[in-house]
Design an enzyme around this catalytic site. Structure first.
Site, short mmCIF file in Angstrom:
data_model
loop_
_atom_site.label_atom_id
_atom_site.label_comp_id
_atom_site.label_asym_id
_atom_site.label_seq_id
_atom_site.Cartn_x
_atom_site.Cartn_y
_atom_site.Cartn_z
N ASN A 62 3.58 2.51 -24.84
CA ASN A 62 4.88 2.20 -24.44
C ASN A 62 4.97 0.88 -23.56
O ASN A 62 4.40 0.71 -22.30
CB ASN A 62 5.47 3.28 -23.66
CG ASN A 62 6.71 3.02 -22.67
OD1 ASN A 62 7.46 1.72 -23.05
ND2 ASN A 62 7.09 3.93 -21.75
N HIS A 106 12.61 8.89 -21.45
CA HIS A 106 11.53 8.63 -20.49
C HIS A 106 11.89 8.77 -19.12
O HIS A 106 13.14 8.53 -18.73
CB HIS A 106 11.05 7.15 -20.80
CG HIS A 106 9.97 7.05 -20.15
ND1 HIS A 106 9.85 6.32 -18.74
CD2 HIS A 106 8.41 6.82 -20.46
CE1 HIS A 106 8.52 6.27 -18.67
NE2 HIS A 106 7.84 6.47 -19.46
N GLU A 159 11.63 6.91 -16.68
CA GLU A 159 12.34 5.77 -15.94
C GLU A 159 13.62 5.83 -16.23
O GLU A 159 14.58 5.16 -15.57
CB GLU A 159 11.55 4.47 -16.41
CG GLU A 159 10.08 4.36 -15.63
CD GLU A 159 9.06 3.90 -16.38
OE1 GLU A 159 9.27 2.94 -17.24
OE2 GLU A 159 7.99 3.78 -15.84
N GLU A 179 4.74 13.99 -19.40
CA GLU A 179 4.48 12.75 -18.51
C GLU A 179 5.01 13.25 -17.23
O GLU A 179 6.11 13.05 -16.79
CB GLU A 179 5.30 11.56 -18.92
CG GLU A 179 4.81 11.11 -20.22
CD GLU A 179 5.28 9.63 -20.45
OE1 GLU A 179 4.14 8.96 -20.76
OE2 GLU A 179 6.47 9.05 -20.43
N GLY A 229 2.20 5.29 -13.99
CA GLY A 229 2.03 4.07 -13.25
C GLY A 229 1.49 4.14 -11.80
O GLY A 229 1.49 3.16 -11.17
N SER A 276 -0.71 7.32 -16.78
CA SER A 276 -2.17 6.83 -16.19
C SER A 276 -3.14 7.03 -17.13
O SER A 276 -4.37 6.98 -16.76
CB SER A 276 -2.32 7.09 -14.81
OG SER A 276 -1.33 6.70 -14.06
N LYS A 303 7.15 -0.79 -22.19
CA LYS A 303 8.23 -0.87 -21.21
C LYS A 303 8.87 -2.26 -21.15
O LYS A 303 9.02 -2.67 -22.34
CB LYS A 303 7.54 -0.67 -19.93
CG LYS A 303 6.82 0.76 -19.93
CD LYS A 303 6.48 1.24 -18.19
CE LYS A 303 5.80 2.56 -18.74
NZ LYS A 303 5.62 3.24 -17.54
P1 PGA Z 1 1.24 4.72 -17.51
O1 PGA Z 1 2.83 4.88 -18.20
O2 PGA Z 1 0.28 4.79 -18.61
O3 PGA Z 1 1.43 3.15 -17.14
O4 PGA Z 1 1.40 5.74 -16.46
C1 PGA Z 1 3.17 5.92 -19.09
C2 PGA Z 1 4.40 5.83 -19.65
O5 PGA Z 1 5.43 5.64 -18.78
O6 PGA Z 1 4.56 6.10 -20.75
#
Ligand code: PGA
Length: 228
Positions: free
Chosen positions: A6, A84, A86, A150, A156, A186, A8
């Site tokens: 992903n 997601h 976010e 997640e 993140g 992460s 982003k």
């Molecule tokens: P990250 O993000 O690996 O940077 O924690 C995962 C995601 O948001 O899909």
């Protein structure tokens, strides 16, 4: 095993094709990249499986700023992320709107990676199971549907769920919907082996570590080793 990256709101159209050509899918591992909309056009001709990061529930209409599943198909994308955290946190996505998006995308032939996960407060309050049950209430199994667990506190932040936490959540999610479940939050080359070797973990949704060829390829190689 499926490893999805992903991106982003990172990676520009001008760097996308060269980056995609540097990704190597080892035997037994399917790679999906989820670039920003503007980079889909550059990613598709490289032959990788390309997913969007969001999709609308109508084919077309007066929905400024949105993109439809039909448009994604026309652009050569094969699927999309939906729900997601976010999107849920910053753009008012709800369980209902997320499933509307996913349902239409599945209907017209896109693959969907549908994301769920609890926040830190919810975990601390012992509400993880109730939150996952609520987020999955409308969700129905489909051959092109994959779920991603997640935990919001692990995205993140550098905090990863322990393999036991991931396994427990994945087992519940699989019991509720019965489709493959990716772990996200992460994921890095250093922790991929422990997470991916859990019996109910079918792959990973990788954010930060999918933006560098070395780390993403290393995670894919780990997945292949566990698979074989
Ligand atoms: P990250 O993000 O690996 O940077 O924690 C995962 C995601 O948001 O899909």
């Amino acid at each position: 095993m499926l490893i999805a990256g992903n991106w982003k709101m990172y990676k520009w159209p001008s760097e996308t094709a060269a980056f995609c050509r540097g990704l190597v899918a080892p035997e037994g591992v399917d790679i999906v990249v989820c670039p920003p909309f503007t980079s889909i056009d550059e990613a598709v001709p490289t032959g990788l499986t390309v997913y969007a990061q969001n999709v609308h529930w109508d084919a077309e209409g007066a929905f400024t700023g949105e993109i439809s599943a039909e448009m994604l198909l026309d652009a050569g994308a094969r699927g999309t992320l939906v729900g997601h955290s976010e999107r849920r946190q910053h753009f008012c996505e709800t369980d209902e709107t997320a499933w509307r998006r996913a349902e239409h995308a599945l209907e017209v032939g896109l693959g969907v990676i549908f994301c769920v996960g609890e926040s830190e407060e919810e975990r601390e309050a012992g509400e993880t199971e109730a939150v996952l049950r609520r987020q999955l209430e409308l969700v129905r199994a489909h051959e092109n549907l994959v779920l991603a667990y997640e935990p919001v506190w692990a995205i993140g932040t550098g905090k990863t769920a322990t393999p036991q936490i991931a396994e427990e959540a994945h087992a519940l999610i699989k019991e509720l919907v019965g489709v493959p479940v990716l772990y996200g939050g992460s994921v890095k080359p250093e922790n991929a082996e422990d997470l991916l070797s859990q019996p109910s973990v079918d792959g990973a949704l990788v954010g930060g570590a999918s933006l560098e060829l070395d780390s993403f390829n290393a995670i894919c190689e780990t997945a292949a080793r566990i698979r074989s």
